[in-house]
Motif scaffolding. Structure first.
Motif, mmCIF file in Angstrom:
data_model
loop_
_atom_site.group_PDB
_atom_site.id
_atom_site.type_symbol
_atom_site.label_atom_id
_atom_site.label_comp_id
_atom_site.label_asym_id
_atom_site.label_seq_id
_atom_site.Cartn_x
_atom_site.Cartn_y
_atom_site.Cartn_z
ATOM 1 N N TYR A 1 0.820 -1.209 0.000
ATOM 2 C CA TYR A 1 0.000 0.000 0.000
ATOM 3 C C TYR A 1 0.855 1.260 0.000
ATOM 4 O O TYR A 1 0.490 2.260 -0.632
ATOM 5 C CB TYR A 1 -0.993 -0.018 1.166
ATOM 6 C CG TYR A 1 -2.125 -0.962 0.858
ATOM 7 C CD1 TYR A 1 -3.104 -0.620 -0.072
ATOM 8 C CD2 TYR A 1 -2.192 -2.221 1.446
ATOM 9 C CE1 TYR A 1 -4.124 -1.493 -0.392
ATOM 10 C CE2 TYR A 1 -3.216 -3.106 1.133
ATOM 11 C CZ TYR A 1 -4.179 -2.734 0.214
ATOM 12 O OH TYR A 1 -5.175 -3.608 -0.118
ATOM 13 N N LYS A 2 1.992 1.213 0.656
ATOM 14 C CA LYS A 2 2.929 2.342 0.610
ATOM 15 C C LYS A 2 3.352 2.583 -0.837
ATOM 16 O O LYS A 2 3.363 3.711 -1.322
ATOM 17 C CB LYS A 2 4.138 2.053 1.491
ATOM 18 C CG LYS A 2 5.209 3.132 1.501
ATOM 19 C CD LYS A 2 6.367 2.728 2.416
ATOM 20 C CE LYS A 2 7.419 3.805 2.531
ATOM 21 N NZ LYS A 2 8.249 3.928 1.333
ATOM 22 N N GLY B 1 0.576 4.222 -2.947
ATOM 23 C CA GLY B 1 0.482 5.662 -2.699
ATOM 24 C C GLY B 1 1.597 6.429 -3.375
ATOM 25 O O GLY B 1 1.366 7.474 -3.998
ATOM 26 N N VAL C 1 -1.994 12.771 3.329
ATOM 27 C CA VAL C 1 -0.635 12.375 3.736
ATOM 28 C C VAL C 1 -0.319 12.925 5.120
ATOM 29 O O VAL C 1 0.235 12.221 5.984
ATOM 30 C CB VAL C 1 0.417 12.841 2.702
ATOM 31 C CG1 VAL C 1 1.834 12.709 3.252
ATOM 32 C CG2 VAL C 1 0.260 12.067 1.405
ATOM 33 N N TRP D 1 5.433 12.061 4.415
ATOM 34 C CA TRP D 1 5.088 10.676 4.065
ATOM 35 C C TRP D 1 6.179 9.724 4.566
ATOM 36 O O TRP D 1 5.902 8.742 5.249
ATOM 37 C CB TRP D 1 4.921 10.590 2.552
ATOM 38 C CG TRP D 1 4.729 9.234 1.957
ATOM 39 C CD1 TRP D 1 5.707 8.407 1.487
ATOM 40 C CD2 TRP D 1 3.491 8.542 1.734
ATOM 41 N NE1 TRP D 1 5.154 7.255 0.983
ATOM 42 C CE2 TRP D 1 3.806 7.303 1.115
ATOM 43 C CE3 TRP D 1 2.160 8.852 1.978
ATOM 44 C CZ2 TRP D 1 2.816 6.377 0.747
ATOM 45 C CZ3 TRP D 1 1.182 7.928 1.611
ATOM 46 C CH2 TRP D 1 1.518 6.715 1.014
ATOM 47 N N TRP E 1 5.961 6.806 7.555
ATOM 48 C CA TRP E 1 6.224 5.408 7.210
ATOM 49 C C TRP E 1 7.474 4.892 7.902
ATOM 50 O O TRP E 1 7.510 3.736 8.343
ATOM 51 C CB TRP E 1 6.330 5.236 5.688
ATOM 52 C CG TRP E 1 4.984 5.143 5.043
ATOM 53 C CD1 TRP E 1 4.344 6.116 4.338
ATOM 54 C CD2 TRP E 1 4.107 4.012 5.059
ATOM 55 N NE1 TRP E 1 3.124 5.659 3.917
ATOM 56 C CE2 TRP E 1 2.953 4.369 4.334
ATOM 57 C CE3 TRP E 1 4.181 2.735 5.610
ATOM 58 C CZ2 TRP E 1 1.879 3.489 4.149
ATOM 59 C CZ3 TRP E 1 3.114 1.856 5.426
ATOM 60 C CH2 TRP E 1 1.982 2.239 4.711
ATOM 61 N N TYR F 1 -4.899 2.568 7.030
ATOM 62 C CA TYR F 1 -3.962 3.118 6.054
ATOM 63 C C TYR F 1 -4.383 2.831 4.610
ATOM 64 O O TYR F 1 -4.386 3.751 3.782
ATOM 65 C CB TYR F 1 -2.535 2.650 6.341
ATOM 66 C CG TYR F 1 -2.007 3.042 7.710
ATOM 67 C CD1 TYR F 1 -2.576 4.078 8.448
ATOM 68 C CD2 TYR F 1 -0.944 2.379 8.276
ATOM 69 C CE1 TYR F 1 -2.100 4.425 9.709
ATOM 70 C CE2 TYR F 1 -0.453 2.722 9.535
ATOM 71 C CZ TYR F 1 -1.049 3.744 10.244
ATOM 72 O OH TYR F 1 -0.569 4.094 11.489
ATOM 73 N N ILE G 1 -5.053 5.422 1.527
ATOM 74 C CA ILE G 1 -4.266 5.282 0.305
ATOM 75 C C ILE G 1 -5.197 5.079 -0.881
ATOM 76 O O ILE G 1 -4.947 5.598 -1.980
ATOM 77 C CB ILE G 1 -3.206 4.180 0.459
ATOM 78 C CG1 ILE G 1 -2.146 4.678 1.455
ATOM 79 C CG2 ILE G 1 -2.567 3.825 -0.890
ATOM 80 C CD1 ILE G 1 -1.180 3.653 1.943
#
Length: 187
Positions: free
Chosen positions: A16-17, A20, A47, A91, A95, A134, A138
């Motif tokens: 998912y990171k 995005g 974000v 961001w 993370w 999350y 996203i």
């Protein structure tokens, strides 16, 4: 089983990171700040909220409540970031904090009780809570980016009208259990 759970959720969060990041990379910098109306959030604001949540929830998460006194949640929804660099730095900061916490976990800690807003959760429950939260945001980023893109969109999954060829390629391979590559994870 607990080792495989940790590995599985790490892969999901990294996927998912990546979604995005690939969505935001397709936009012009000013598009990150677009708001359709006063009741919507820009990508930059989303974000900012994600980073605020990650920093609050995962800083010293085993010993302090996940809703830190220093967190200003309402301010996360103020559209005050001004550059793409600011957005991406925030961001990365969020993370980095979250992934550091996730990578520091040992399987025996998954049943430990931690607190979010003074409510007890096992570490697994807290992770699962974020595994819903999350990707939700996203998905908003991807949806907004796709609408804002001025030229053709580079698909982040199987492109439209390409399912048959994608599946044919997959089913032509021998069955195996393996770790996914970055390219395979995007599909």
């Amino acid at each position: 089983m607990t080792d495989s759970y940790l590995e599985s959720v790490k892969k999901q969060f990294l996927y998912y990171k990546m979604l995005g990041e690939k969505a935001m990379a397709q936009l012009e910098p000013d598009q990150l700040f677009f708001m359709a109306n006063e009741d919507t959030n820009s990508i930059a604001t989303i974000v900012k909220h994600l980073a605020g949540n990650m920093l609050s929830r995962w800083t010293d998460f085993m010993t302090t409540d996940g809703e830190k006194e220093w967190r200003q949640r309402d301010a996360e929804f103020e559209n005050d970031l001004t550059t793409k660099d600011e957005v991406m730095q925030l961001w990365d900061k969020g993370w980095d904090c979250f992934l550091f916490a996730l990578n520091s976990l040992e399987p025996h800690q998954l049943t430990n009780i931690i607190y979010i807003r003074n409510e007890g959760h096992t570490v697994v429950e807290a992770i699962n809570r974020q595994l819903a939260h999350y990707p939700y945001h996203i998905g908003q980023i991807v949806f907004s980016a796709k609408q804002l893109k001025n030229s053709s969109w580079d698909s982040l999954s199987i492109p439209r009208n390409a399912s048959k060829s994608y599946n044919a390629e997959k089913f032509a391979k021998d069955k195996s259990i393996k770790n996914f590559t970055d390219d395979e994870m995007k599909k």
